[in-house]
Design a protein around this motif. Structure first.
Motif, mmCIF file in Angstrom:
data_model
loop_
_atom_site.group_PDB
_atom_site.id
_atom_site.type_symbol
_atom_site.label_atom_id
_atom_site.label_comp_id
_atom_site.label_asym_id
_atom_site.label_seq_id
_atom_site.Cartn_x
_atom_site.Cartn_y
_atom_site.Cartn_z
ATOM 1 N N ASN A 159 54.091 2.200 32.967
ATOM 2 C CA ASN A 159 53.504 0.425 32.684
ATOM 3 C C ASN A 159 52.707 0.489 33.948
ATOM 4 O O ASN A 159 53.024 0.229 35.208
ATOM 5 C CB ASN A 159 54.640 -0.440 32.739
ATOM 6 C CG ASN A 159 54.097 -1.854 32.665
ATOM 7 O OD1 ASN A 159 53.053 -2.001 32.888
ATOM 8 N ND2 ASN A 159 55.001 -2.457 31.903
ATOM 9 N N SER A 160 51.594 0.245 34.072
ATOM 10 C CA SER A 160 50.354 0.112 35.124
ATOM 11 C C SER A 160 50.670 -1.170 35.710
ATOM 12 O O SER A 160 50.321 -1.409 36.750
ATOM 13 C CB SER A 160 49.118 0.387 34.458
ATOM 14 O OG SER A 160 48.593 -0.743 33.633
ATOM 15 N N ARG A 200 49.283 4.851 42.776
ATOM 16 C CA ARG A 200 48.854 3.925 41.717
ATOM 17 C C ARG A 200 47.970 4.537 40.593
ATOM 18 O O ARG A 200 48.234 4.166 39.500
ATOM 19 C CB ARG A 200 48.553 2.469 42.163
ATOM 20 C CG ARG A 200 49.819 1.831 42.950
ATOM 21 C CD ARG A 200 49.259 0.344 42.968
ATOM 22 N NE ARG A 200 50.266 -0.371 43.711
ATOM 23 C CZ ARG A 200 51.341 -1.381 43.181
ATOM 24 N NH1 ARG A 200 51.384 -1.169 41.735
ATOM 25 N NH2 ARG A 200 52.083 -1.860 43.968
ATOM 26 N N GLN A 224 49.705 6.606 38.729
ATOM 27 C CA GLN A 224 50.911 6.291 38.357
ATOM 28 C C GLN A 224 52.093 7.188 38.729
ATOM 29 O O GLN A 224 52.888 7.685 37.765
ATOM 30 C CB GLN A 224 51.134 5.825 36.913
ATOM 31 C CG GLN A 224 49.912 4.621 36.602
ATOM 32 C CD GLN A 224 49.950 4.072 35.171
ATOM 33 O OE1 GLN A 224 49.236 3.455 34.872
ATOM 34 N NE2 GLN A 224 50.930 4.435 34.438
#
Lengths: 109, 116
Positions: A27-28, A66, A69
């Motif tokens: 889930n970004s 990020r 991920q």
């Protein structure tokens, strides 16, 4: 597909070794990231939070990417007492924690 | 400072019976959570209280599970009637409720439930 994926291990290393664990999340929109440690038949305990800039706490270093991920945990100079299951945990905006299934570390003498 | 406490530590019951688990959060923590780990799976969120109000119960498996937190202090989780697949470790956690993902959740030792 699980929201948080970890290699279950076990990682079996000698005392003094350096070991690294990886974790990916799907889930970004995830906001915060943590490593928890869980000893056999005990509760999870917060080891450290993970920041984009990377953070270090003694022999432990956590990194967050990020864009990919991807979260990592590096343990240097492993001690026998480091033997445990390391849980990668992701936080959404709803206060609930999403856990990976854990990576088991065994440090041998 | 006392941590999160849970009672009982172990419970063995037969299918169809009722079991009630109790959690006492850290004093001053308005937020209380229930999580569960079934054999071979990851720890999963069940629900979240803020004081006595249920904020999120999206993780509750079905209507056999009922959680309460009367008065905003301790919480109970009742399973009625218990099924075999309810076996696992039930963890309670509490936190102050800081915003922005900086809130640390402190876990209790868990209740190991076995349904025969």
């Amino acid at each position: 597909r699980k929201e948080v994926e970890q290699d279950p291990g076990p990682f079996n290393v000698p005392e003094g070794a350096t070991v690294a664990f990886n974790c990916t999340y799907s889930n970004s929109a995830s906001q915060s990231f943590f490593w928890y440690r869980q000893d056999c038949r005990k509760e999870p305990k917060l080891l450290m939070s993970v920041y984009s800039s990377g953070n270090e706490d003694g022999r432990f270093t956590a990194q967050l990417n990020r864009a990919s991920q991807y979260i990592s945990l590096l343990i240097r100079d492993s001690k026998l007492s480091d033997s445990a299951t390391y849980l990668c945990v992701v936080y959404h905006s709803s206060y609930k924690l999403i856990f990976g299934s854990g990576t088991r570390l065994l440090v041998r003498p | 400072e006392a941590g999160v406490t849970q009672f009982p530590s172990h419970s063995v019951i037969e299918k169809g019976q009722t079991v009630t688990l109790r959690c006492d959060p850290i004093s001053g923590h308005d937020n209380l959570y229930w999580y569960r780990r079934v054999m071979g799976k990851e720890i999963k969120f069940l629900l979240h209280f803020v004081k006595e109000s249920k904020q999120d119960e999206s993780g509750m498996p079905n209507n056999r599970f009922l959680a309460e937190r009367t008065g905003g202090t301790y919480s109970t989780l009742k399973v009625q009637p218990a099924e075999l697949e309810d076996s696992g470790v039930y963890f309670c956690a509490s936190s102050f409720g800081l915003a922005g993902g900086t809130d640390t959740q402190y876990f209790g030792p868990g209740t190991r439930l076995t349904v025969l």
